[in-house]
Design a protein around this motif. Sequence first.
Motif, mmCIF file in Angstrom:
data_model
loop_
_atom_site.group_PDB
_atom_site.id
_atom_site.type_symbol
_atom_site.label_atom_id
_atom_site.label_comp_id
_atom_site.label_asym_id
_atom_site.label_seq_id
_atom_site.Cartn_x
_atom_site.Cartn_y
_atom_site.Cartn_z
ATOM 1 N N ARG A 90 3.830 87.433 123.654
ATOM 2 C CA ARG A 90 3.599 88.730 123.002
ATOM 3 C C ARG A 90 4.420 89.825 123.676
ATOM 4 N NH1 ARG A 90 0.278 91.482 118.990
ATOM 5 N NH2 ARG A 90 -0.502 89.401 118.704
ATOM 6 N N LEU A 91 4.470 89.803 125.008
ATOM 7 C CA LEU A 91 5.244 90.821 125.725
ATOM 8 C C LEU A 91 6.735 90.699 125.427
ATOM 9 C CD1 LEU A 91 3.548 90.983 129.248
ATOM 10 C CD2 LEU A 91 3.169 92.458 127.266
ATOM 11 N N LEU A 92 7.256 89.479 125.440
ATOM 12 C CA LEU A 92 8.675 89.274 125.139
ATOM 13 C C LEU A 92 9.007 89.763 123.729
ATOM 14 C CD1 LEU A 92 9.203 85.755 126.750
ATOM 15 C CD2 LEU A 92 10.266 87.907 127.494
ATOM 16 N N ALA A 93 8.119 89.493 122.775
ATOM 17 C CA ALA A 93 8.325 89.949 121.395
ATOM 18 C C ALA A 93 8.283 91.472 121.292
ATOM 19 C CB ALA A 93 7.274 89.327 120.472
ATOM 20 N N SER A 94 7.637 92.117 122.263
ATOM 21 C CA SER A 94 7.536 93.580 122.277
ATOM 22 C C SER A 94 8.672 94.226 123.076
ATOM 23 C CB SER A 94 6.189 94.007 122.870
ATOM 24 O OG SER A 94 5.134 93.501 122.099
ATOM 25 N N GLY A 95 9.598 93.413 123.577
ATOM 26 C CA GLY A 95 10.738 93.949 124.307
ATOM 27 C C GLY A 95 10.548 94.081 125.806
ATOM 28 N N VAL A 96 9.421 93.594 126.322
ATOM 29 C CA VAL A 96 9.169 93.647 127.764
ATOM 30 C C VAL A 96 10.009 92.561 128.428
ATOM 31 C CG1 VAL A 96 7.403 93.367 129.560
ATOM 32 C CG2 VAL A 96 6.849 94.562 127.433
ATOM 33 N N LYS A 97 10.654 92.896 129.535
ATOM 34 C CA LYS A 97 11.475 91.937 130.274
ATOM 35 C C LYS A 97 10.637 91.308 131.382
ATOM 36 C CE LYS A 97 15.631 94.582 129.487
ATOM 37 N NZ LYS A 97 16.275 95.758 130.046
ATOM 38 N N ILE A 98 10.640 89.969 131.395
ATOM 39 C CA ILE A 98 9.885 89.222 132.402
ATOM 40 C C ILE A 98 10.906 88.499 133.275
ATOM 41 C CG2 ILE A 98 8.195 87.367 132.750
ATOM 42 C CD1 ILE A 98 7.163 88.142 129.897
ATOM 43 N N PRO A 99 10.914 88.683 134.544
ATOM 44 C CA PRO A 99 9.962 89.364 135.416
ATOM 45 C C PRO A 99 10.357 90.802 135.789
ATOM 46 C CG PRO A 99 11.413 88.085 136.783
ATOM 47 C CD PRO A 99 11.869 87.881 135.345
ATOM 48 N N GLU A 100 11.417 91.333 135.219
ATOM 49 C CA GLU A 100 11.890 92.662 135.626
ATOM 50 C C GLU A 100 10.846 93.754 135.405
ATOM 51 O OE1 GLU A 100 13.479 90.589 133.617
ATOM 52 O OE2 GLU A 100 15.418 90.125 134.547
ATOM 53 N N ASP A 101 10.169 93.733 134.255
ATOM 54 C CA ASP A 101 9.156 94.752 133.942
ATOM 55 C C ASP A 101 7.760 94.345 134.407
ATOM 56 O OD1 ASP A 101 11.178 96.216 132.698
ATOM 57 O OD2 ASP A 101 10.722 95.396 130.712
ATOM 58 N N ILE A 102 7.472 93.068 134.363
ATOM 59 C CA ILE A 102 6.172 92.536 134.778
ATOM 60 C C ILE A 102 6.353 91.070 135.183
ATOM 61 C CG2 ILE A 102 5.537 91.973 132.375
ATOM 62 C CD1 ILE A 102 2.985 92.894 135.085
ATOM 63 N N SER A 103 5.801 90.707 136.328
ATOM 64 C CA SER A 103 5.779 89.309 136.744
ATOM 65 C C SER A 103 4.477 88.691 136.237
ATOM 66 C CB SER A 103 5.830 89.203 138.267
ATOM 67 O OG SER A 103 7.094 89.569 138.762
ATOM 68 N N ILE A 104 4.523 87.398 135.933
ATOM 69 C CA ILE A 104 3.349 86.710 135.395
ATOM 70 C C ILE A 104 3.141 85.397 136.138
ATOM 71 C CG2 ILE A 104 2.308 85.677 133.328
ATOM 72 C CD1 ILE A 104 4.057 87.594 131.668
ATOM 73 N N VAL A 105 1.874 85.160 136.495
ATOM 74 C CA VAL A 105 1.483 83.929 137.176
ATOM 75 C C VAL A 105 0.329 83.308 136.398
ATOM 76 C CG1 VAL A 105 0.576 82.926 139.321
ATOM 77 C CG2 VAL A 105 2.163 84.864 139.419
ATOM 78 N N GLY A 106 0.430 82.023 136.106
ATOM 79 C CA GLY A 106 -0.649 81.302 135.439
ATOM 80 C C GLY A 106 -1.407 80.434 136.434
ATOM 81 N N MET A 107 -2.296 79.607 135.903
ATOM 82 C CA MET A 107 -3.037 78.641 136.715
ATOM 83 C C MET A 107 -3.118 77.331 135.940
ATOM 84 S SD MET A 107 -6.255 80.509 138.411
ATOM 85 C CE MET A 107 -6.035 81.648 139.739
ATOM 86 N N ASP A 108 -2.894 76.238 136.595
ATOM 87 C CA ASP A 108 -3.063 74.885 136.055
ATOM 88 C C ASP A 108 -1.786 74.059 136.113
ATOM 89 O OD1 ASP A 108 -5.657 75.667 135.255
ATOM 90 O OD2 ASP A 108 -4.959 76.157 133.242
ATOM 91 N N ASN A 109 -0.609 74.681 136.066
ATOM 92 C CA ASN A 109 0.666 73.970 136.061
ATOM 93 C C ASN A 109 0.744 72.942 134.933
ATOM 94 O OD1 ASN A 109 3.279 73.446 136.991
ATOM 95 N ND2 ASN A 109 2.582 71.798 138.321
ATOM 96 N N ILE A 110 0.445 73.379 133.715
ATOM 97 C CA ILE A 110 0.572 72.469 132.577
ATOM 98 C C ILE A 110 2.058 72.147 132.366
ATOM 99 C CG2 ILE A 110 -1.582 73.233 131.480
ATOM 100 C CD1 ILE A 110 0.131 74.855 129.493
ATOM 101 N N PRO A 111 2.373 70.978 131.830
ATOM 102 C CA PRO A 111 3.775 70.547 131.721
ATOM 103 C C PRO A 111 4.704 71.550 131.022
ATOM 104 C CG PRO A 111 2.333 68.699 131.293
ATOM 105 C CD PRO A 111 1.447 69.913 131.412
#
Length: 186
Positions: A90-111
């Motif tokens: 959703r952020l990428l579709a809104s023009g947000v640059k990852i990780p320059e504008d926001i870094s994101i970390v998940g949990m689980d390490n799914i493939p």
Amino acid sequence: IRYLVEKGHKDIGIIECSPELIYIQNRKQGFLNAFKDLGMDFNDEWDIKINKVNENTAGKEAADYFLSLQRRPTVIIASSDNIALSFMGRLLASGVKIPEDISIVGMDNIPISKYVHPALTTEVLDGFGRGKKACQMLYALINSEEIDDKHIFISSAIVERDSLLDIRTRKQRVYFLREKDGPYKG
């Protein structure tokens, strides 16, 4: 949290899906304890609570809330990789640059987390250790034995990929589609 702080992040937010679940509450308490241990305050505005079980819509809902914030964190930790990926989309579709504008970390390490672009940084929980401890506790219950410790503490490791920026150096790890050094153990 310590790893993110070492990367220069002090403005840290979380996405909680189904905050009424005990394991989500425990995870959040661990998060708050880490903040306290590091002498940091947590901004409640960056605690994004989504009361939906559907992880795909939860990430999109969290992104809409995030985009409405006047002051934003530099990194978001999602309670699962699926939520993180939906949030990231959703952020990428809104023009947000990852990780320059926001870094994101998940949990689980799914493939799939290593094949998306940017590849998702994630926390790996020791599922084998968790299962082993649960079996030991179940065995004790079956045999009417006393359980000494009813809490299970699970070790974890960070697998750093493209979605995390070291804001001290403004550098990100180049990971996409190739294995690197493996998980960070900190």
